[in-house]
Motif scaffolding. Structure first.
Motif, PDB file in Angstrom:
ATOM      1  N   UNK A   1      -6.581 -23.094  -6.859  1.00 44.14           N
ATOM      2  CA  UNK A   1      -6.695 -22.629  -8.239  1.00 44.14           C
ATOM      3  C   UNK A   1      -7.420 -21.281  -8.247  1.00 44.14           C
ATOM      4  N   UNK A   2      -6.894 -20.328  -9.000  1.00 39.37           N
ATOM      5  CA  UNK A   2      -7.559 -19.039  -9.119  1.00 39.37           C
ATOM      6  C   UNK A   2      -7.668 -18.678 -10.589  1.00 39.37           C
ATOM      7  N   UNK A   3      -8.552 -17.755 -10.905  1.00 40.80           N
ATOM      8  CA  UNK A   3      -8.788 -17.403 -12.300  1.00 40.80           C
ATOM      9  C   UNK A   3      -7.633 -16.556 -12.831  1.00 40.80           C
ATOM     10  N   UNK A   4      -7.103 -16.944 -13.964  1.00 43.78           N
ATOM     11  CA  UNK A   4      -6.068 -16.190 -14.660  1.00 43.78           C
ATOM     12  C   UNK A   4      -6.774 -15.101 -15.471  1.00 43.78           C
ATOM     13  N   UNK A   5      -6.975 -13.954 -14.839  1.00 48.33           N
ATOM     14  CA  UNK A   5      -7.766 -12.892 -15.455  1.00 48.33           C
ATOM     15  C   UNK A   5      -7.097 -12.370 -16.722  1.00 48.33           C
ATOM     16  N   UNK A   6      -5.775 -12.302 -16.731  1.00 46.43           N
ATOM     17  CA  UNK A   6      -5.068 -11.809 -17.919  1.00 46.43           C
ATOM     18  C   UNK A   6      -5.339 -12.703 -19.125  1.00 46.43           C
ATOM     19  N   UNK A   7      -5.306 -14.026 -18.917  1.00 48.55           N
ATOM     20  CA  UNK A   7      -5.599 -14.950 -20.011  1.00 48.55           C
ATOM     21  C   UNK A   7      -7.055 -14.830 -20.438  1.00 48.55           C
ATOM     22  N   UNK A 178     -16.494 -17.329 -24.382  1.00 49.39           N
ATOM     23  CA  UNK A 178     -15.054 -17.361 -24.187  1.00 49.39           C
ATOM     24  C   UNK A 178     -14.680 -17.819 -22.776  1.00 49.39           C
ATOM     25  N   UNK A 179     -15.594 -17.645 -21.816  1.00 46.61           N
ATOM     26  CA  UNK A 179     -15.294 -18.161 -20.477  1.00 46.61           C
ATOM     27  C   UNK A 179     -15.182 -19.676 -20.512  1.00 46.61           C
ATOM     28  N   UNK A 180     -15.967 -20.337 -21.364  1.00 47.59           N
ATOM     29  CA  UNK A 180     -15.867 -21.798 -21.494  1.00 47.59           C
ATOM     30  C   UNK A 180     -14.590 -22.199 -22.229  1.00 47.59           C
ATOM     31  N   UNK A 181     -14.174 -21.397 -23.208  1.00 52.06           N
ATOM     32  CA  UNK A 181     -12.883 -21.639 -23.869  1.00 52.06           C
ATOM     33  C   UNK A 181     -11.770 -21.589 -22.826  1.00 52.06           C
ATOM     34  N   UNK A 182     -11.826 -20.575 -21.966  1.00 51.63           N
ATOM     35  CA  UNK A 182     -10.842 -20.459 -20.885  1.00 51.63           C
ATOM     36  C   UNK A 182     -10.889 -21.682 -19.981  1.00 51.63           C
ATOM     37  N   UNK A 183     -12.072 -22.119 -19.585  1.00 50.81           N
ATOM     38  CA  UNK A 183     -12.229 -23.256 -18.674  1.00 50.81           C
ATOM     39  C   UNK A 183     -11.638 -24.528 -19.291  1.00 50.81           C
ATOM     40  N   UNK A 184     -11.877 -24.747 -20.576  1.00 50.91           N
ATOM     41  CA  UNK A 184     -11.351 -25.951 -21.222  1.00 50.91           C
ATOM     42  C   UNK A 184      -9.822 -25.881 -21.342  1.00 50.91           C
ATOM     43  N   UNK A 185      -9.285 -24.714 -21.641  1.00 51.23           N
ATOM     44  CA  UNK A 185      -7.823 -24.560 -21.672  1.00 51.23           C
ATOM     45  C   UNK A 185      -7.225 -24.851 -20.296  1.00 51.23           C
ATOM     46  N   UNK A 186      -7.827 -24.285 -19.246  1.00 50.97           N
ATOM     47  CA  UNK A 186      -7.319 -24.499 -17.891  1.00 50.97           C
ATOM     48  C   UNK A 186      -7.437 -25.965 -17.487  1.00 50.97           C
TER      49      UNK A 186
END
Length: 350
Positions: A1-7, A178-186
């Motif tokens: 798994x890698x970080x989706x930087x664009x998202x 927003x990093x946590x929003x990203x984490x929950x979406x992922x």
């Protein structure tokens, strides 16, 4: 798994001051569709997404909260020359406002800059005084008449700054949260079989008092709770070892306590054991000041919940240059997914 930087970039750059989360909420809804069994938006504006548990005969539930709002401002006055005064929404260190661009969200978006008295005309005693919020105003380069075609008292204002990559880190405004929003979406995209009914809640108005999480937890009344938020990485020059809280690149953080919550010892133990089982690097978090949605998740349900938090180490909090390490972000997603899938294997007895 890698970080989706664009998202992550889209999520961080979307505006969403407390009470004005529509644009980031719309983005969240778009991203989670097809990855949850159902979702709804409550009267406060929280997004409540549900994934049903597998083999969950007792109907246990877990609420995971990540707040969508970012610190911002509200237009409170436009003077005769067109300069805007504002009310803060959330906690600011006044000196971080110097020389920043902002976006005033009215009938259309207007760019402004934070202005203050020029140092060239300050008296000697003024130069040595710490900045105060009331020393600042917003200059849009427009007259009062021009501004009032598009802007009115009560419009929200957010900070303008794009996300960039710096080494193995990401840097932007509103990494918190927003990093946590990203984490929950992922996590919603990657989790295969949550043990219990999962209520993934993207909350509102955390920065002004945990308001959205309080309402959502009261509605859901979860048995278990996990909050996702940033925490201080004071791994900077001059920091003493006992002051660091966390450090970038050393793994996700498992909260033990902050100023508003003592995490349930059972959840702390469980998250540590899950990290060890899945070989996920982690570090403990004890935060003497500040709080997160953890407090609402833990206490506002009718029965309370067995609650803890996964925290993302972040430098320069509540500035426009917040910085997190991509490895810590990835570790946070992995720990959250593993914790949600394994939750029915743990003993929750005291």
């Amino acid at each position: 798994m890698s970080v989706d930087v664009a998202l992550l970039k889209n999520i961080c750059e979307a505006p969403g001051a407390p009470g004005f989360e529509k644009e980031i909420r719309d983005l969240v809804v778009k991203e989670i569709q097809g990855h949850v069994d159902e979702y709804s938006i409550d009267n406060m504006g929280n997004v409540i997404a549900i994934k049903k548990g597998v083999n969950n005969p007792e109907g246990k539930s877990v609420m995971v909260a990540a707040h969508m709002d970012e610190i911002g401002f509200l237009v409170s006055h436009i003077d005769d020359e067109g300069f805007i005064r504002f009310q803060t929404l959330g906690g600011f260190d006044p000196k971080t406002l110097t020389a920043q661009r902002v976006i005033i969200h009215g009938k259309k978006d207007i760019i402004g800059v934070m202005g203050s008295k020029p140092i060239h005309v300050m008296k000697a005693e003024e130069r040595n005084k710490p900045a105060k919020i009331e020393d600042y105003f917003i200059d849009s380069g427009m007259s009062k008449e021009e501004l009032e075609e598009w802007i009115e008292i009560g419009n929200p204002i957010t900070r303008q700054r794009e996300l960039i990559e710096m080494g193995e880190c990401v840097n932007c405004k509103s990494i918190d949260n927003r990093v946590a929003v990203y984490i929950l979406i992922e996590a919603l995209k990657n989790i295969k079989a949550p043990a219990f009914d999962l209520y993934a809640v993207f909350t509102v108005q955390e920065e002004v008092g945990i308001r959205g999480a309080n309402v959502a937890a009261h509605t859901i009344n979860p048995d278990f709770g996990i909050a996702l938020d940033t925490t201080i990485a004071y791994d900077l020059p001059g920091a003493q070892a006992h002051e660091k809280v966390t450090a970038l690149g050393k793994g996700t953080a498992i909260k033990i306590m902050d100023a508003m919550t003592i995490c349930d010892s059972r959840m702390v133990k469980y998250l540590k054991a899950t990290a060890a089982k899945h070989e996920i690097p982690w570090q403990p978090e004890i935060l003497a000041a500040g709080g997160t949605d953890t407090s609402g998740v833990q206490r506002m349900g009718k029965n309370g919940s067995i609650a803890g938090a996964i925290s993302i180490p972040t430098r320069h909090l509540h500035q426009v240059i917040e910085m997190s390490h991509k490895k810590d972000i990835d570790d946070s997603v992995r720990l959250l997914v593993a914790a949600l899938e394994d939750m029915n294997t743990a003993s929750w007895e005291y």
